[in-house]
Design a protein around this motif. Structure first.
Motif, short mmCIF file in Angstrom:
data_model
loop_
_atom_site.label_atom_id
_atom_site.label_comp_id
_atom_site.label_asym_id
_atom_site.label_seq_id
_atom_site.Cartn_x
_atom_site.Cartn_y
_atom_site.Cartn_z
N TYR A 196 -4.46 4.00 5.49
CA TYR A 196 -3.86 5.33 5.38
C TYR A 196 -2.55 5.31 4.60
O TYR A 196 -2.25 6.24 3.88
N ALA A 197 -1.73 4.25 4.75
CA ALA A 197 -0.47 4.15 4.01
C ALA A 197 0.37 5.40 4.16
O ALA A 197 0.95 5.90 3.20
N LEU A 198 0.44 5.94 5.37
CA LEU A 198 1.35 7.07 5.60
C LEU A 198 2.77 6.54 5.64
O LEU A 198 3.02 5.47 6.19
N PHE A 199 3.70 7.30 5.06
CA PHE A 199 5.08 6.85 5.06
C PHE A 199 5.64 6.99 6.48
O PHE A 199 5.78 8.11 6.98
N PRO A 200 5.96 5.87 7.14
CA PRO A 200 6.31 5.94 8.56
C PRO A 200 7.64 6.62 8.81
O PRO A 200 7.89 7.07 9.92
N HIS A 201 8.49 6.72 7.77
CA HIS A 201 9.81 7.31 7.98
C HIS A 201 9.83 8.79 7.64
O HIS A 201 10.89 9.39 7.54
N MET A 202 8.66 9.35 7.40
CA MET A 202 8.61 10.78 7.07
C MET A 202 7.67 11.49 8.04
O MET A 202 6.69 10.91 8.49
N THR A 203 7.97 12.76 8.32
CA THR A 203 7.08 13.54 9.17
C THR A 203 5.78 13.82 8.42
O THR A 203 5.68 13.56 7.21
N ALA A 252 0.83 -1.21 0.00
CA ALA A 252 0.00 0.00 0.00
C ALA A 252 0.86 1.26 0.00
O ALA A 252 0.51 2.25 -0.64
N LEU A 253 2.01 1.21 0.70
CA LEU A 253 2.86 2.40 0.74
C LEU A 253 3.41 2.71 -0.65
O LEU A 253 3.52 3.88 -1.03
N GLU A 254 3.75 1.66 -1.40
CA GLU A 254 4.25 1.88 -2.76
C GLU A 254 3.14 2.41 -3.66
O GLU A 254 3.37 3.27 -4.50
N GLU A 255 1.94 1.90 -3.44
CA GLU A 255 0.80 2.40 -4.23
C GLU A 255 0.53 3.86 -3.89
O GLU A 255 0.24 4.67 -4.77
N ALA A 256 0.61 4.18 -2.60
CA ALA A 256 0.38 5.57 -2.20
C ALA A 256 1.39 6.46 -2.90
O ALA A 256 1.05 7.53 -3.43
N SER A 257 2.63 6.01 -2.94
CA SER A 257 3.68 6.78 -3.59
C SER A 257 3.35 6.98 -5.07
O SER A 257 3.46 8.09 -5.61
N ALA A 258 2.92 5.90 -5.73
CA ALA A 258 2.58 6.00 -7.15
C ALA A 258 1.43 6.96 -7.36
O ALA A 258 1.44 7.79 -8.26
N SER A 259 0.42 6.88 -6.49
CA SER A 259 -0.75 7.74 -6.69
C SER A 259 -0.39 9.20 -6.47
O SER A 259 -1.07 10.09 -6.94
N LEU A 260 0.71 9.45 -5.76
CA LEU A 260 1.14 10.84 -5.55
C LEU A 260 2.06 11.32 -6.65
O LEU A 260 2.60 12.42 -6.59
N THR A 268 10.58 2.39 -0.68
CA THR A 268 10.87 0.99 -0.40
C THR A 268 12.24 0.81 0.27
O THR A 268 12.33 0.19 1.34
N LEU A 269 13.28 1.35 -0.34
CA LEU A 269 14.61 1.11 0.21
C LEU A 269 14.78 1.69 1.62
O LEU A 269 15.29 0.98 2.49
N PRO A 270 14.36 2.93 1.87
CA PRO A 270 14.52 3.42 3.25
C PRO A 270 13.80 2.55 4.26
O PRO A 270 14.27 2.37 5.38
N LEU A 271 12.66 1.97 3.87
CA LEU A 271 11.89 1.21 4.83
C LEU A 271 12.46 -0.18 5.09
O LEU A 271 12.20 -0.78 6.12
N ILE A 272 13.21 -0.73 4.13
CA ILE A 272 13.78 -2.06 4.39
C ILE A 272 15.27 -1.94 4.68
O ILE A 272 16.00 -2.92 4.64
N ARG A 273 15.71 -0.72 5.00
CA ARG A 273 17.14 -0.53 5.21
C ARG A 273 17.67 -1.43 6.32
O ARG A 273 18.73 -2.03 6.19
#
Lengths: 565, 350
Positions: free
Chosen positions: B84-91, A457-465, A477-482
């Motif tokens: 919500y899919a908020l990016f957890p590593h961002m404010t 969902a986070l990747e989809e959110a990114s795409a939709s933005l 993706t990379l920062p989250l699986i660092r």
């Protein structure tokens, strides 16, 4: 029912799958097929000639038999220790559990072949134990006890001390997953004691138990370093090692390799598909805090004393290697007569050791790059795409768990003979690839877990933005699986630095020796060889300890999952 | 702001058609709801608008432009995810700003747009926080602010309230309505909660098995459900078998709950039909002289209203809802009651 068009593999994914398939074909399947081919087809005709050797040759039968016995003994001992310790740590009110758990995992950091060096100084004919016994007048100087007379038990004990933590991790993991209310429910229905264990507890522990057991069995059966240092030649891995050294084609080598591969593959399949198949998925909600078994005060004292004794015994190899590495003179005395730091200096000045440290750093660094690239791609394809053949991809990535290092290294030497990758000419490419292939299961698991917990969902959110695939990979993706990437890379690096089979078999000229081969070669030298080797072993163990601690921090509880089959 | 159109859109997963030939237009500025039980295809339809799923057949048009094959990141669609899919590593700020990074917006304007989005979603001051430091309702609003900051042509909402508790849900519901009116944006909202749909929607479509059963305003759909499924899914209803029977010159149907008038054209002249009778159209009274009679089986008090279940003489159960103020609160289980159907026109189902 959700699926996204992103999941459908595009041209990029197809290229990635093709590249990964080529990698597996060339560096995993080709060497195995080559070995099979050589053993079953002679002069263009299929034959069982080599295979007959297995039954006819007493040497072959003996070495396979010994290896099977070692594997069985190590697995049984590790399982018993792992089960007992896991129960104590998970299900009782034993005091200082955190301390015990760290102490019990500690032996994992010492590769058994390094421990073997120290053990020779402690249990040798004129080692610490015998000297102490002589001084006490219990035995005579003329007639020292030959503790290592049976290298079998030396190998079994050292490997068990190194491998039981893997059983402990796996069984503890199963205990942690188990909903204690299941046992409560069974108790309320009248089950108690052994019946309770047999009907409820044991079945729920099975998957974790066999996931650990198959790793331990295969590791023990095919460990090359430990028997080599005990000069225990009548075991399969050492025989394979010798077969590679032999200049002309050696029928025995092929037959042995095929036999070992069949045995380990059969054991792996058996444990994976028969015993561990009924994977019990336990609900994550409403888990009651488990009721701990209350130990009586004498019980606590007895268990703590037993654990302390065990830990002390388990640390003998560690302590002795450290002693050897610091000993200026150690002959006919219980402890070294003079101490020195010189050998740590010599690790970096002696040409063979210094060169090998440099080689290992470079080889392991390159291997980490290869295995992270391949493993990252595989984990991404498995976690984020949907296509036919995913199961096969997953199985291929896990295959190195079932294919012993000695088998693959043997296949590399024979299969790439005369090609531009021939390890006799330059072993660097195959050493890098061999290290990378062996670490692939670990890397794929760690990164797959990272992708899973990040969620699509986070990747989809990114795409939709408005972020395309590349920025999404970079910013999301990379920062989250660092943490997972770092943990996997550190472990892969440390295990590569201490990799035995590939290093010993593939590196044939001194200028290409990695650390483990240098340790082995130094041990065979008179003079200060053993001390330098010990110093290198201690440094290696420190590296592994640091890597495991870092990975534990980065990967958290999931680290235990990396040591499963 | 754009209009949105599905034209004969089908999406199959394996052999199952998740969305089965739907056609639908959402007008500019409308808050449109896709309502249906889980697995009805509403989420797949929404994900096709977002660009996460490509239709197998048919076209999707934004303002008449075919966007069916346009990848998600080129669509300028804002989406609020169920989780919500908020990016957890961002404010919060960085989350809201994220979409602007890919839009060649000047830094100064970016900051202004972020501030505006935060202000309009009442999040001012929370910018430097991380999502994990926010309450569920606040996270919800960050998701909205992030989707709105890119000034999307269409706003998509995927069950945005399902992770909130009941009280908060009603609060955020009103917030969404307010924000929609303020931003005047075309919005498509997916939910399985009829209260959300009825209270917020300008128009809505009821979906089942990948098809649209009925589309219209909430009032239209509630008052004139086309079939049994819609009647039962949107609001509560009593389903009765009716037999056509003109009475006193008017067309109507005789049912177990008495005779109800019906429009001849709606009934299509059928002699027998299923009739939907909303519980608020069933009044209970004295049994003597009532068109139908029954026995009270269950009385449920809801504060503002009372719901009574009646077992009719033919064994069928009928429910009646009346406002607490004008009902006999004295109905008890076992009482005999008269049933008076008070519909101007019975709803004749297909």
């Amino acid at each position: 029912m959700r699926s996204s068009s992103n999941e459908r593999p595009g041209p990029g994914a197809f290229a990635a799958v093709a590249a990964i398939a080529a990698f597996f074909a060339l560096f995993l399947f080709y060497p195995l097929v080559y070995v099979f081919n050589k053993s079953f087809i002679v002069n263009g005709r299929p034959t069982l000639e080599f295979f007959e050797l297995l039954f006819k040759s007493p040497a072959l039968r003996e070495s396979i038999g010994n290896s099977l016995m070692i594997a069985a003994a190590v697995t049984l001992l590790s399982a018993a220790l792992g089960l007992a310790f896991a129960w104590l740590l998970s299900r009782t009110d034993l005091p200082a559990k955190g301390l015990w758990s760290n102490l019990l995992l500690f032996p994992l950091i010492l590769p058994p072949f390094v421990g073997a060096i120290g053990i020779r100084y402690v249990f040798g004919r004129f080692g610490m134990i015998n000297i102490l016994l002589m001084k006490a007048g219990i035995i005579s100087e003329m007639n020292p006890i030959d503790w290592l007379g049976s290298p079998f038990w030396g190998v079994v004990i050292l490997e068990t001390l190194h491998l039981f933590p893997i059983m402990l991790l796996n069984i503890s993991g199963s205990f942690a997953l188990m909903d204690p209310s299941l046992e409560d429910a069974a108790r309320s229905l009248g089950a108690r004691g052994a019946a309770l264990f047999r009907t409820v507890t044991a079945p729920l522990l099975m998957p974790g138990f066999f996931a650990g057991a198959s790793i331990v069995f295969i590791w023990a059966m095919t460990d090359l370093g430990t028997p080599l240092l005990f000069e225990y030649r009548a075991v399969a891995p050492v025989q394979i090692f010798n077969a590679v050294q032999a200049t002309q084609e050696n029928a025995l080598g092929y037959a042995l390799v095929v036999a070992v591969l069949l045995i380990t593959a059969a054991f792996f399949m058996l444990s994976k598909f028969v015993f561990a198949r009924r994977r019990v998925d336990m609900p994550a909600f409403g888990r009651s805090a488990g009721r701990l078994v209350r130990l009586s005060v004498p019980g606590k004292v007895a268990f703590c004393a037993a654990l302390a004794v065990f830990v002390l015994i388990a640390l003998i190899p560690h302590v002795s290697v450290v002693l050897v590495s610091f000993s200026e003179k150690w002959f006919m005395s219980a402890l070294p007569q003079e101490w020195t730091l010189d050998y740590y200096g010599k690790v970096f000045t002696h040409p063979m050791s210094y060169n090998s440290v440099k080689n290992s750093l470079a080889l392991s660094g390159l291997a980490v790059i290869v295995t992270m690239a391949a493993g990252g791609t595989i984990a991404y394809l498995l976690a984020r795409k949907k296509f036919k053949g995913q199961g096969i991809l997953d199985a291929c990535a896990m295959l190195p768990l079932a294919v012993p290092g000695v088998v693959l290294a043997f296949g590399y030497v024979q299969g790439f003979f005369g090609t531009s990758l021939d390890p006799r000419v330059n072993p660097v490419p195959l050493l890098v690839i061999g290290y990378a292939v062996r670490r692939l299961p670990l890397v794929v698991r760690a990164l797959y877990a990272g992708f899973q917990q990040t969620g699509a969902a986070l990747e989809e959110a990114s795409a939709s933005l408005g972020a395309g695939p590349a920025p999404t990979l970079r910013f999301i993706t990379l920062p989250l699986i660092r943490a997972n990437m770092l943990g996997a890379a550190i472990l892969a690096f440390a295990f590569s630095m201490l990799e035995v089979s590939d290093s010993l078999i593939l590196a044939m000229e001194e200028k290409f020796f990695p650390m483990t081969k240098a340790i082995y070669m130094l041990m065979a030298r008179l003079g200060d060889g053993g001390m330098i080797a010990s110093a290198m072993g201690v440094l290696g163990a420190l590296l592994l300890a640091a890597a495991l601690a870092a990975a534990q921090k980065l990967l958290g509880k999931k680290m235990g999952d990396l040591f499963r089959a | 702001m754009a209009s949105v159109e599905f034209r004969n859109v089908t999406k199959r997963f394996g052999s199952v058609a998740a969305v089965d030939g739907i056609s639908l237009t959402v007008e500019r500025g409308e808050l449109f709801f896709l309502l249906g039980p889980s697995g009805c295809g509403k989420t797949t339809a929404l994900r096709m608008l977002a660009g996460f799923v490509e239709p197998d057949e048919g076209t999707i048009l934004f303002d008449g432009r075919d966007v069916s094959r346009l990848p998600a990141h080129r669509r300028n669609v804002g989406m609020v995810f169920q989780t919500y899919a908020l990016f957890p590593h961002m404010t919060v700020e960085r989350n809201v700003e994220y979409g602007l990074r890919f839009r060649k917006t000047a830094a100064a304007e970016r900051a202004a747009r972020v501030a505006e989005a935060l202000e309009r979603t009442r999040l001012s001051g929370l910018g430097p926080r991380y999502p994990s430091e926010l309450s569920g309702g606040q996270q919800q609003r960050v998701a909205l602010a992030r989707a709105l900051a890119i000034q999307p042509e269409v706003l998509l909402l995927d069950e945005p309230l399902s992770n909130l508790d009941t009280k908060l849900r009603i609060e955020v519901r009103e917030e969404i309505k307010r924000i929609h009116q303020e931003f005047k944006i075309t919005a498509v909202y997916v939910t399985h909660d009829q209260d959300e749909a009825l209270s917020l929607a300008d128009r809505m479509a009821i979906m089942r098995n990948g098809r649209i059963e009925q589309a219209g305003t909430p009032a239209e759909i509630y008052a004139k459900p086309r079939n049994e499924f819609v009647a039962g899914f949107v609001g509560e209803t009593n389903l009765l078998d009716g037999t056509a029977e003109p009475r006193g010159g008017a067309f109507g149907y005789a049912t177990a709950a008495g005779w109800v008038p019906a429009q001849r054209e709606a009934a299509n002249g059928r002699a027998a039909a299923r009739i939907s009778l909303r519980p608020e159209c069933v009044r209970l009274g004295e049994p003597e002289g009532a068109p139908a009679r029954g026995v009270v089986r269950r009385v449920s008090f809801f504060g503002g209203s009372v719901r009574v279940e009646i077992e009719l003489e033919n064994g069928a159960t009928l429910s009646s809802v009346s406002l607490g103020a004008d009902t006999r609160l004295t109905w008890r289980e076992g009482d005999a009651a008269g049933v008076y159907a008070e519909a101007d026109n019975a709803v004749v189902l297909e």
